[in-house]
Design an enzyme around this catalytic site. Structure first.
Site, mmCIF file in Angstrom:
data_model
loop_
_atom_site.group_PDB
_atom_site.id
_atom_site.type_symbol
_atom_site.label_atom_id
_atom_site.label_comp_id
_atom_site.label_asym_id
_atom_site.label_seq_id
_atom_site.Cartn_x
_atom_site.Cartn_y
_atom_site.Cartn_z
ATOM 1 N N ASP A 83 0.549 -1.043 0.079
ATOM 2 C CA ASP A 83 -0.188 -0.112 0.211
ATOM 3 C C ASP A 83 0.961 1.198 -0.332
ATOM 4 O O ASP A 83 1.501 0.993 0.771
ATOM 5 C CB ASP A 83 -0.858 0.018 1.248
ATOM 6 C CG ASP A 83 -2.052 1.261 1.059
ATOM 7 O OD1 ASP A 83 -2.470 0.728 0.959
ATOM 8 O OD2 ASP A 83 -2.022 2.086 2.240
ATOM 9 N N GLU A 139 14.686 -14.574 0.895
ATOM 10 C CA GLU A 139 14.966 -15.712 1.491
ATOM 11 C C GLU A 139 13.894 -16.446 1.122
ATOM 12 O O GLU A 139 14.115 -17.979 1.605
ATOM 13 C CB GLU A 139 15.032 -15.611 2.893
ATOM 14 C CG GLU A 139 16.106 -14.430 3.102
ATOM 15 C CD GLU A 139 15.813 -14.125 4.828
ATOM 16 O OE1 GLU A 139 15.752 -14.591 6.172
ATOM 17 O OE2 GLU A 139 16.491 -12.789 5.448
#
Ligand code: GLC
Length: 494
Positions: free
Chosen positions: A181, A230
């Site tokens: 957002d 990751e």
């Protein structure tokens, strides 16, 4: 209200529609001052929508249906009910509690004027004053949106540490990605200087705006990306209301966002030259990086295409035409729920409006509720299968002609058109190439294909029928007139 369990019960429909992934707007603990974009606890589900178990179940089932799940992340601000903000209001000026937000003394005698001239995107000043413990006027805090959405101070390391916790919380649960957002927000110009221009509309940010698109934001995106990297196969798409192509491109650099919403198509009217310009700019913005382009004709913040393009029958045929143009483009396409049904905006009575824009604009702007009315699933009752009771925004009688159940049965419906278009987009070789080649086209028309393929998309926005380009018809947004492409119509030709 709609809830996670409700979405889970409709996964079969989404699979039938042919989409690859879902983006869910915020379902976190929230007082709902701004449709859930005022988050009080980013690591829990608001009871209105279910609980964490319901989320896990939805995620698992979506994956079984071959659908990925993207969730909203709101890093620019919290709810004023977030424990951090409550503690900040209860603490003294200069305290560590206040240092997570932007608290400043006011200007003028007794600090009665806001610290600078910034306006809220929703209207009115971007600052609200809090009283001191003894009732006298105290500091002001910054909120680029509603007062219930205080902006976080991203210079404070605790702010990043908490966002990282939120990212890992949902990544560990198995979400496939985030829609970020106000991805061009977060970082503010040093010293919070006055803005030179104040005539900025809702979500239309000017260049040199000290509130948005500051260079410091890219460091935040790099950190988010490092966490995502990751985990295998995760994705972030940013809400990037940045008009300049070169500045837009920075958000989708290799170590930042994977995708950025480009809103140029939303802004373009139903006019071939404007639409072509929007497409060319959006492609140019990502070409040099390179990153995939991301297309959108509607979302929960903007008027629905049917309404934007004129409403009624005219708006519907034009929206259908634009859908074929959009689904012919390279990259990623986002459809907003109900777009596949050709839903128009709903003209809601004043009494039911919930968007903070309505109040903040002093009742001069109706806000975004009209495009947020729920999807009609089937005939029957005021909730059209969305709810057995009254829906959170009233659904008008005209929605009875647009239900999913009816449109699934009707081969000429907008839903059938969108399903067929998505299927072709997935299976036809004509959608493989990444570059666009434009053809010469009559005034008010456009035609293109993906380089190296044989599939042509043509659109007529003029008032006259034009000769179809040569080729065998694969799909058209409306009836053709012999070998002519009528006004307000698009088609795909092999
Ligand atoms: C984004 C959202 C919008 C929300 C605003 C503040 O623009 O899409 O719905 O009001 O951010 O969070």
């Amino acid at each position: 209200m709609g809830d996670l369990e409700g979405i889970r019960s409709r996964l079969g429909y989404l699979e039938l529609l042919g989409i690859d992934a879902l983006w869910l707007t915020p379902f976190y603990t929230s007082p709902m001052a701004d449709h859930g974009y005022d988050v009080a606890d980013p690591r829990d589900v608001d009871p209105v929508f279910g609980d964490l178990e319901a989320f896990d179940q939805l995620l698992a089932d979506a994956h079984e249906h071959g659908l990925r799940v993207t969730i909203d992340l709101v890093p620019n601000h919290t709810s004023s009910e977030h424990e951090w903000f409550r503690a900040a209001v209860d603490s003294a000026a200069g305290s560590p509690e206040r240092a997570r937000y932007h608290f400043r003394p006011g200007r003028g005698p007794d600090g009665e004027e806001p610290p600078n001239n910034w306006t809220s995107v929703f209207g009115g000043p971007a600052w609200t004053r809090v009283p001191n413990a003894d009732g006298t006027g105290g500091e002001w805090y910054l909120h680029l949106f509603s007062p219930e959405q205080p902006d976080l101070d991203w210079a404070n390391p605790e702010v990043w540490a908490d966002l990282e916790k939120t990212l890992r919380f949902w990544l560990d649960r198995g979400v496939d990605g985030f829609r970020i957002d106000v991805a061009h927000g977060m970082s503010k110009a040093d010293g919070l200087p006055d803005a030179r221009r104040l005539d900025v509309d809702l979500l239309r940010n000017a260049e040199d705006d000290p509130r948005f698109d500051q260079d410091g934001v890219h460091e935040i995106h790099r950190r988010i990306r490092a966490v995502l990297d990751e985990y295998p196969d995760r994705m972030a798409v940013g809400e990037v209301w940045v008009g300049d192509d070169e500045r837009f491109a920075r958000y989708v650099r290799a170590d930042e966002l994977h995708l950025g919403f480009n809103f140029r198509l939303v802004r373009a009217g139903f006019d071939a030259a404007e639409i072509r310009g929007a497409i060319e700019h959006a492609l140019a913005a990502v070409a040099a990086v390179p990153a995939p382009p991301t297309w959108t004709l509607s979302n929960h913040d903007v008027s629905r295409p049917v309404t934007r393009y004129g409403g009624g029958e005219l708006g519907t045929v034009r929206a259908r035409a634009l859908t074929l143009v959009e689904l012919a483009l390279p990259g990623v396409v986002y459809l907003y729920n109900g777009e596949e049904l050709g839903l128009p905006d709903v003209d809601l009575p004043d009494a039911v409006l919930q968007d903070p824009v309505w109040e903040r604009s002093g009742h001069t702007e109706r806000g975004r509720d009209g495009c947020r009315v729920p999807v009609p699933w089937e005939d029957g009752g005021p909730g059209y299968g969305f709810t057995g009771g009254d829906p959170w925004l009233p659904m008008p009688p005209e929605y009875g002609r647009l239900t999913v159940a009816d449109q699934l049965e009707d081969t000429g419906s907008t839903l059938s058109l969108v399903r067929r278009a998505i299927e072709l987009r997935k299976t036809h070789d004509g959608f493989r190439g990444g570059d666009l080649e434009w053809f010469g086209a009559p005034e008010g028309c456009l035609a293109f294909r993906r380089a190296g393929t044989t599939l042509v998309c043509a659109l007529n926005t003029s008032a006259e029928p034009v000769p179809l380009p040569p080729g065998e018809l694969l799909l058209s947004s409306g009836p053709l007139a012999g070998d002519m492409l009528p006004p307000d119509t698009a088609c795909w030709l092999e």
